[in-house]
Motif scaffolding. Structure first.
Motif, PDB file in Angstrom:
ATOM      1  N   HIS A  71       3.611  -2.477 -57.436  1.00 42.60           N
ATOM      2  CA  HIS A  71       4.958  -1.784 -57.749  1.00 42.60           C
ATOM      3  C   HIS A  71       5.811  -3.029 -58.074  1.00 42.60           C
ATOM      4  CE1 HIS A  71       8.254   0.934 -58.020  1.00 42.60           C
ATOM      5  NE2 HIS A  71       8.755   0.107 -57.152  1.00 42.60           N
ATOM      6  N   ILE A  72       6.475  -2.670 -59.252  1.00 40.33           N
ATOM      7  CA  ILE A  72       7.636  -3.731 -59.690  1.00 40.33           C
ATOM      8  C   ILE A  72       8.889  -3.262 -59.237  1.00 40.33           C
ATOM      9  CG2 ILE A  72       8.232  -5.070 -61.601  1.00 40.33           C
ATOM     10  CD1 ILE A  72       5.775  -4.282 -62.963  1.00 40.33           C
ATOM     11  N   LYS A 109       4.280  -5.490 -67.339  1.00 40.15           N
ATOM     12  CA  LYS A 109       3.707  -4.421 -67.101  1.00 40.15           C
ATOM     13  C   LYS A 109       2.309  -4.575 -67.682  1.00 40.15           C
ATOM     14  CE  LYS A 109       6.710  -0.834 -65.794  1.00 40.15           C
ATOM     15  NZ  LYS A 109       7.489   0.342 -66.474  1.00 40.15           N
ATOM     16  N   LEU A 168      -0.090  -7.000 -66.353  1.00 44.09           N
ATOM     17  CA  LEU A 168      -0.701  -6.622 -64.943  1.00 44.09           C
ATOM     18  C   LEU A 168      -1.762  -5.595 -65.301  1.00 44.09           C
ATOM     19  CD1 LEU A 168       2.392  -6.770 -62.629  1.00 44.09           C
ATOM     20  CD2 LEU A 168       0.503  -8.374 -62.690  1.00 44.09           C
ATOM     21  N   GLU A 169      -1.399  -4.708 -66.262  1.00 44.27           N
ATOM     22  CA  GLU A 169      -2.508  -3.768 -66.476  1.00 44.27           C
ATOM     23  C   GLU A 169      -3.751  -4.297 -67.051  1.00 44.27           C
ATOM     24  OE1 GLU A 169       0.239   0.453 -67.112  1.00 44.27           O
ATOM     25  OE2 GLU A 169      -0.307  -0.804 -68.811  1.00 44.27           O
ATOM     26  N   CYS A 212      -4.446  -4.209 -62.923  1.00 42.59           N
ATOM     27  CA  CYS A 212      -3.648  -3.663 -61.875  1.00 42.59           C
ATOM     28  C   CYS A 212      -3.306  -2.197 -62.404  1.00 42.59           C
ATOM     29  CB  CYS A 212      -2.263  -4.267 -61.830  1.00 42.59           C
ATOM     30  SG  CYS A 212      -2.485  -5.813 -61.230  1.00 42.59           S
ATOM     31  N   ASP A 213      -2.755  -1.295 -61.403  1.00 41.90           N
ATOM     32  CA  ASP A 213      -2.250   0.066 -61.528  1.00 41.90           C
ATOM     33  C   ASP A 213      -0.980  -0.019 -61.024  1.00 41.90           C
ATOM     34  OD1 ASP A 213      -4.257   1.519 -62.679  1.00 41.90           O
ATOM     35  OD2 ASP A 213      -4.978   2.359 -60.723  1.00 41.90           O
ATOM     36  N   ILE A 214       0.079   0.287 -61.963  1.00 38.39           N
ATOM     37  CA  ILE A 214       1.355   0.175 -61.727  1.00 38.39           C
ATOM     38  C   ILE A 214       1.723   1.490 -60.983  1.00 38.39           C
ATOM     39  CG2 ILE A 214       3.826  -0.275 -62.716  1.00 38.39           C
ATOM     40  CD1 ILE A 214       2.098  -2.495 -63.512  1.00 38.39           C
ATOM     41  N   ALA A 236       1.894   1.599 -53.290  1.00 41.29           N
ATOM     42  CA  ALA A 236       1.550   0.161 -53.749  1.00 41.29           C
ATOM     43  C   ALA A 236       0.829  -0.583 -52.513  1.00 41.29           C
ATOM     44  CB  ALA A 236       2.771  -0.504 -54.422  1.00 41.29           C
TER      45      ALA A 236
END
Lengths: 398, 221
Positions: free
Chosen positions: A50-51, A64, A67-68, A72-74, A80
């Motif tokens: 999580h950002i 984003k 990271l994807e 990563c899953d945002i 998270a």
């Protein structure tokens, strides 16, 4: 009467219990195996992240996207495992913690460069913690933009498609695009002189030199890990075979001598072997051969019917390739020694990033072809939307 | 009694169903594992080529079939046509002898040869086209030949480049069997880049898997 019915009910109950037990034994047997599969994939789940904080829109979208691409899953904060605390006033500052905020992995601020470059650097630091791999977000990709079925031009851009620059303007056809030594040059086959010939394109000077322009086919160049040799496909002495020469085309040695056609050689990272596809058994399969010549050895690709376009991962462990069915192309990965194939996603022309984890490839839909990046362990795929033309033959700087 | 029978029936049925489903879904996944080709053990060494170089000897044997018979089989067949391919006289002549010659792309248009899916074997039905081209070259000794090899779009790009070249080379080998010197014939592969038909159906694919003959006229003085 009442007794009998009680007895009946009891018998029925026992029967029901027995049957149920038997049923569940069977059911448990099947689900146990499903659980094994699930456990195996558990370790390769995307990282829930999580950002937080006040990143401006450009920095946030870069972070984003990266990271994807990195697997990563945002997600929402309460779902998270990791939290990114990031802000940018003039420069970007970033911090990675666990969900509670009590464990801090790093806290860094980024100076100089563009906002995009700073966001890429932050994303790289986060993925370094999560995967142990160095950042790939400072890498470039080269690819072709197709202007018609038989014409394309080379472009180089950041790995996410930004800062694209056109490299060629020949109005011709490029095949077998790849990076040269130190990512300072490109090697490719071009039809600009009405025959498929291999060129070395020095990027700093914009100058081209011929590596191979024999009668017949000259294509699929591949630079050796030490940057001194080029493997390629030529048909000057017979059917398309694998050859190796020095970077200037001198010292040419024929490596394979089959009556079938070979294609797409790629080097093992230690430079000792070449992997390529051959139709010697009737359909395309993968083989290796010592880079100085010797016996061909088949790499088993259990589970697929054909294998072309191999690309050896920089860590040497696996080979990405494309399998062809009657209707589609699928990106696959197999251990470098051969074995069970993992079919990853629809697409063709795979190229490994230096982290041996991310692949870039192209995917056709109708007449248009888009570039896709895939994080192999998590199987998360992300289209490079910023490459808007019909793009093919992507390759990652190494 | 009735209720017991019912219960047993229901349970028995559900058991049977569960057994059946578990039979239908065997525990081991059923991925078809391709057999290893026995030919592979003897192939793949980089020893010297077998077969002697006998460039342009004698007239061709097979002259059967009718002209312009370009029947295209509706469905491709995977065939192992490479094993036993004769590489005699296959080494290509230097580029200089071909370059600068004006091209005639029309003259042999009706003599295009076609190939089965994933195959580079010249079809017996195309032999007559080959012979016709060879006859023309015999009558015009100062002309050379360029053979363009093409593929349908179902192979990957570099694979198709190699396959297209392999097809052009097969046509070249057939022409040399008809008595034309290999040194007069040059090959070029376009992979799938220049389809003859645009469609994504078998009839278009069949038209695209082809070898085209282009006449190279004498260099203008």
């Amino acid at each position: 009467m009442q007794n009998r019915s009680t007895l009946k009910r009891a018998t029925g109950g026992i029967l029901a219990i027995l049957c149920t037990v038997f049923y569940f034994t069977l059911w448990a047997q099947t689900t146990a195996e499903l659980d094994i599969d699930r456990t195996a994939s558990l370790s390769n789940r995307p990282f829930p992240i999580h950002i937080k904080g006040g990143l401006a829109s450009e920095a946030l979208s870069v972070l984003k996207f990266d990271l994807e691409v990195g697997g990563c899953d945002i997600v929402a904060e309460d779902a998270a495992t990791y939290l990114v605390h990031a802000s940018n006033s003039e420069n970007i500052t970033g911090r990675l913690t666990d969900q509670t905020g009590s464990v801090q992995y790093f806290n860094r601020s980024y100076k100089n460069g563009t906002t995009r470059a700073q966001a890429h650097a932050l994303a790289g630091d986060i993925l370094k913690v999560l995967t142990g791999q160095d950042s790939i977000f400072n890498c470039k990709i080269a690819y072709c933009i197709n202007t018609s079925t038989d014409k394309n031009e080379i472009y180089i851009s950041d790995f996410d498609g930004f800062n694209a620059k056109q490299v060629t303007q020949d109005g011709s056809l490029i095949r077998g695009l790849t990076w040269g030594a130190g990512n300072k040059s490109l090697l490719y086959c071009s039809y600009m002189r009405n025959n498929p010939d291999i060129y070395l394109h020095n990027l700093a000077e914009g100058k081209r030199s011929v590596i191979a322009n024999f009668t017949g086919l000259n294509t699929s160049p591949s630079i050796s890990p030490d940057g001194k040799k080029v493997a390629m496909i030529l048909s000057k002495d017979g059917t398309p075979d694998v050859y190796v020469s020095n970077v200037d085309g001198s010292g040419l040695v024929r490596i394979t001598q089959t009556a079938a056609d070979e294609a797409s050689p790629t080097w093992s990272p230690d430079g000792s072997k070449l992997c390529f596809s051959s139709r010697i058994s009737g359909s395309a399969r993968l083989y290796t051969v010592p880079a100085s010549g010797g016996k061909m050895k088949r790499i088993s690709t259990t589970g697929v019917g054909s294998a072309t376009e191999p690309d050896w991962s920089p860590d040497g462990k696996s080979i990405a390739f494309t399998t062809t069915t009657r209707r589609s192309f699928q990106i696959c990965v197999v251990p470098a020694s051969g074995g069970m194939v993992e079919i990853l996603a629809e697409g063709e022309s795979p190229s490994w990033a230096p982290n041996s984890r991310t692949l870039v490839f192209s995917r056709k839909s109708g007449k248009k072809s888009t570039l896709v990046m895939l994080d192999v362990p998590t199987k998360k795929a992300k289209t490079i939307a910023n490459v808007t033309g019909s793009a093919s033959q992507p390759c990652w700087t190494r | 009694m009735k209720s017991i029978t019912k219960l047993v029936l229901i349970l028995g049925l559900s058991l049977a169903v569960s057994l059946l489903t578990s039979c239908k879904n065997p525990k081991t996944p059923t991925s078809s594992i391709p057999k290893l080709d026995p030919k592979i053990s003897q192939a793949g060494t980089t020893g010297p080529l077998t077969g002697s170089r006998n460039q342009g000897t004698g007239p061709a044997g097979d002259r059967s079939g009718s002209y312009g018979n370009n029947n295209v089989s509706p469905q491709g067949v995977d065939s192992v046509d490479e094993v036993g391919f004769d590489e005699s006289g296959i080494g290509q002549a230097s580029r200089e002898s071909f370059e600068g010659r004006p091209m005639d792309t029309e003259i042999f248009k009706d003599y295009t040869v076609h190939f089965d899916f994933d195959s580079s074997a010249v079809r017996p039905s195309d032999r007559s086209n080959i012979t016709a081209v060879a006859d023309y070259l015999k009558a015009h000794g100062d002309c050379y030949l360029l053979i363009d090899g093409h593929c349908d779009e179902r192979g990957t790009e570099e694979y198709n480049q190699a396959l297209g070249e392999r097809r052009a080379l097969s046509a070249r080998e057939a022409i040399t069997k008809d008595g034309i010197q290999a040194g007069r014939v040059r090959t070029r592969s376009w992979g799938e880049a220049k389809p003859a038909a645009i469609g994504a159906d078998e009839s278009s694919y069949a038209q695209n898997r082809r070898g085209e003959f282009i006449l190279l006229l004498p260099k203008a003085e």
